[in-house]
Write a protein that holds these residues in place. Structure first.
Motif, PDB file in Angstrom:
ATOM      1  N   LEU A  56      62.308 109.768  97.756  1.00  0.00           N
ATOM      2  CA  LEU A  56      61.258 108.887  98.262  1.00  0.00           C
ATOM      3  C   LEU A  56      61.773 107.477  98.511  1.00  0.00           C
ATOM      4  N   GLU A  57      62.560 106.948  97.563  1.00  0.00           N
ATOM      5  CA  GLU A  57      63.067 105.574  97.665  1.00  0.00           C
ATOM      6  C   GLU A  57      64.560 105.561  97.352  1.00  0.00           C
ATOM      7  N   GLY A  58      65.267 104.653  97.998  1.00  0.00           N
ATOM      8  CA  GLY A  58      66.693 104.504  97.750  1.00  0.00           C
ATOM      9  C   GLY A  58      67.396 104.099  99.027  1.00  0.00           C
ATOM     10  N   ASP A  59      68.707 104.307  99.039  1.00  0.00           N
ATOM     11  CA  ASP A  59      69.490 103.992 100.227  1.00  0.00           C
ATOM     12  C   ASP A  59      70.434 105.160 100.509  1.00  0.00           C
ATOM     13  N   ALA A  60      71.447 104.932 101.317  1.00  0.00           N
ATOM     14  CA  ALA A  60      72.356 106.015 101.705  1.00  0.00           C
ATOM     15  C   ALA A  60      73.177 106.533 100.534  1.00  0.00           C
ATOM     16  N   ASN A  61      73.287 105.747  99.471  1.00  0.00           N
ATOM     17  CA  ASN A  61      74.128 106.128  98.344  1.00  0.00           C
ATOM     18  C   ASN A  61      73.368 106.577  97.108  1.00  0.00           C
ATOM     19  N   LYS A  62      72.206 105.977  96.849  1.00  0.00           N
ATOM     20  CA  LYS A  62      71.464 106.265  95.617  1.00  0.00           C
ATOM     21  C   LYS A  62      69.982 106.480  95.897  1.00  0.00           C
ATOM     22  N   VAL A  63      69.399 107.342  95.074  1.00  0.00           N
ATOM     23  CA  VAL A  63      67.963 107.575  95.126  1.00  0.00           C
ATOM     24  C   VAL A  63      67.368 107.026  93.836  1.00  0.00           C
ATOM     25  N   LEU A  85      63.844 106.312  88.642  1.00  0.00           N
ATOM     26  CA  LEU A  85      65.160 106.242  88.016  1.00  0.00           C
ATOM     27  C   LEU A  85      65.791 104.910  88.411  1.00  0.00           C
ATOM     28  N   PRO A  86      65.474 103.839  87.642  1.00  0.00           N
ATOM     29  CA  PRO A  86      65.889 102.485  88.044  1.00  0.00           C
ATOM     30  C   PRO A  86      67.370 102.330  88.385  1.00  0.00           C
ATOM     31  N   LYS A  87      68.258 102.978  87.632  1.00  0.00           N
ATOM     32  CA  LYS A  87      69.684 102.821  87.937  1.00  0.00           C
ATOM     33  C   LYS A  87      70.116 103.685  89.111  1.00  0.00           C
ATOM     34  N   GLY A  88      69.237 104.597  89.551  1.00  0.00           N
ATOM     35  CA  GLY A  88      69.514 105.439  90.710  1.00  0.00           C
ATOM     36  C   GLY A  88      70.413 106.614  90.393  1.00  0.00           C
ATOM     37  N   ALA A  89      70.352 107.593  91.260  1.00  0.00           N
ATOM     38  CA  ALA A  89      71.199 108.780  91.148  1.00  0.00           C
ATOM     39  C   ALA A  89      71.971 108.919  92.453  1.00  0.00           C
ATOM     40  N   PRO A  90      73.263 109.220  92.359  1.00  0.00           N
ATOM     41  CA  PRO A  90      74.053 109.414  93.585  1.00  0.00           C
ATOM     42  C   PRO A  90      73.456 110.531  94.445  1.00  0.00           C
ATOM     43  N   VAL A  91      73.282 110.262  95.720  1.00  0.00           N
ATOM     44  CA  VAL A  91      72.657 111.204  96.637  1.00  0.00           C
ATOM     45  C   VAL A  91      73.339 112.569  96.605  1.00  0.00           C
ATOM     46  N   GLN A  92      74.683 112.596  96.544  1.00  0.00           N
ATOM     47  CA  GLN A  92      75.395 113.872  96.603  1.00  0.00           C
ATOM     48  C   GLN A  92      75.109 114.777  95.404  1.00  0.00           C
ATOM     49  N   GLN A  93      74.585 114.240  94.319  1.00  0.00           N
ATOM     50  CA  GLN A  93      74.267 115.055  93.143  1.00  0.00           C
ATOM     51  C   GLN A  93      72.885 115.684  93.235  1.00  0.00           C
ATOM     52  N   LEU A  94      72.138 115.410  94.282  1.00  0.00           N
ATOM     53  CA  LEU A  94      70.745 115.803  94.335  1.00  0.00           C
ATOM     54  C   LEU A  94      70.443 116.972  95.272  1.00  0.00           C
ATOM     55  N   TRP A  95      71.463 117.646  95.765  1.00  0.00           N
ATOM     56  CA  TRP A  95      71.229 118.746  96.702  1.00  0.00           C
ATOM     57  C   TRP A  95      70.865 120.041  95.998  1.00  0.00           C
ATOM     58  N   LEU A 119      57.717 110.424  85.398  1.00  0.00           N
ATOM     59  CA  LEU A 119      58.847 110.424  84.469  1.00  0.00           C
ATOM     60  C   LEU A 119      59.651 109.152  84.681  1.00  0.00           C
ATOM     61  N   GLU A 120      59.778 108.376  83.609  1.00  0.00           N
ATOM     62  CA  GLU A 120      60.665 107.208  83.644  1.00  0.00           C
ATOM     63  C   GLU A 120      62.050 107.739  83.309  1.00  0.00           C
ATOM     64  N   GLY A 121      62.811 108.031  84.348  1.00  0.00           N
ATOM     65  CA  GLY A 121      64.109 108.682  84.180  1.00  0.00           C
ATOM     66  C   GLY A 121      65.173 107.775  83.601  1.00  0.00           C
ATOM     67  N   THR A 122      65.952 108.334  82.694  1.00  0.00           N
ATOM     68  CA  THR A 122      67.090 107.608  82.133  1.00  0.00           C
ATOM     69  C   THR A 122      68.409 108.187  82.617  1.00  0.00           C
ATOM     70  N   SER A 123      68.409 109.486  82.964  1.00  0.00           N
ATOM     71  CA  SER A 123      69.635 110.102  83.460  1.00  0.00           C
ATOM     72  C   SER A 123      69.332 111.409  84.169  1.00  0.00           C
ATOM     73  N   ILE A 124      70.313 111.858  84.948  1.00  0.00           N
ATOM     74  CA  ILE A 124      70.270 113.200  85.499  1.00  0.00           C
ATOM     75  C   ILE A 124      71.476 113.936  84.939  1.00  0.00           C
ATOM     76  N   GLU A 125      71.339 115.245  84.823  1.00  0.00           N
ATOM     77  CA  GLU A 125      72.423 116.068  84.302  1.00  0.00           C
ATOM     78  C   GLU A 125      72.602 117.279  85.200  1.00  0.00           C
ATOM     79  N   GLU A 126      73.809 117.783  85.191  1.00  0.00           N
ATOM     80  CA  GLU A 126      74.092 118.993  85.946  1.00  0.00           C
ATOM     81  C   GLU A 126      73.305 120.146  85.356  1.00  0.00           C
TER      82      GLU A 126
END
Length: 147
Positions: A66-73, A101-111, A136-143
């Motif tokens: 929904l929100e972010g840029d070319a590198n992070k969501v 997720l205030p610190k953002g997640a790398p786009v490539q990890q979200l496919w 959800l107030e996200g703190t991290s994403i995991e594989e």
């Protein structure tokens, strides 16, 4: 699943539905959908589990940015299956989680399917794609691993 590991409650999507309402879901824990007829609308039926409000959780799902840029969501919808909210109708609100997720997640990890860890709140959020029953107030994403 409702397992607790290190103070974090590991949830499956069915765990977001009050036990009294689980008969509306199929054997895989997915909402029973009707794709016939004219443009289908999201069913707003279904309650959230108030007892999960404020819990530290880990839940798997697919990301709809929904929100972010070319590198992070930084904000996204977490949904139980690929294509939810893109195809109609979206799942009910208790099967969609609005994630910040205030610190953002790398786009490539979200496919692919991922785990999102953070603090779950029973807050209704309205977005043009769907209404959500949880935030959800996200703190991290995991594989994702299914072990």
């Amino acid at each position: 699943m409702d397992n607790k590991k290190g103070g974090v409650l590991q949830l499956d999507w069915i765990d977001l539905i009050p036990k009294s309402e689980r008969n509306q879901f199929n054997a895989q824990g997915m909402p029973v959908q009707n794709h016939s007829g004219s443009a289908a609308k999201q069913s707003l039926a279904g309650k959230v589990r108030q007892d999960l409000n404020g819990s530290s959780v880990k839940i798997p799902g697919f990301v709809i940015p929904l929100e972010g840029d070319a590198n992070k969501v930084t904000e996204f919808l977490l949904v139980p299956y690929f294509g939810a909210c893109i195809h109609v109708p979206p799942p009910p609100p208790n099967q969609i989680v609005y994630v910040k997720l205030p610190k953002g997640a790398p786009v490539q990890q979200l496919w692919d399917v991922i785990y999102v860890v953070g603090k779950l709140k029973t807050v209704t959020m309205s977005h043009e794609l769907a209404e959500t029953g949880y935030m959800l107030e996200g703190t991290s994403i995991e594989e994702y691993d299914d072990y």
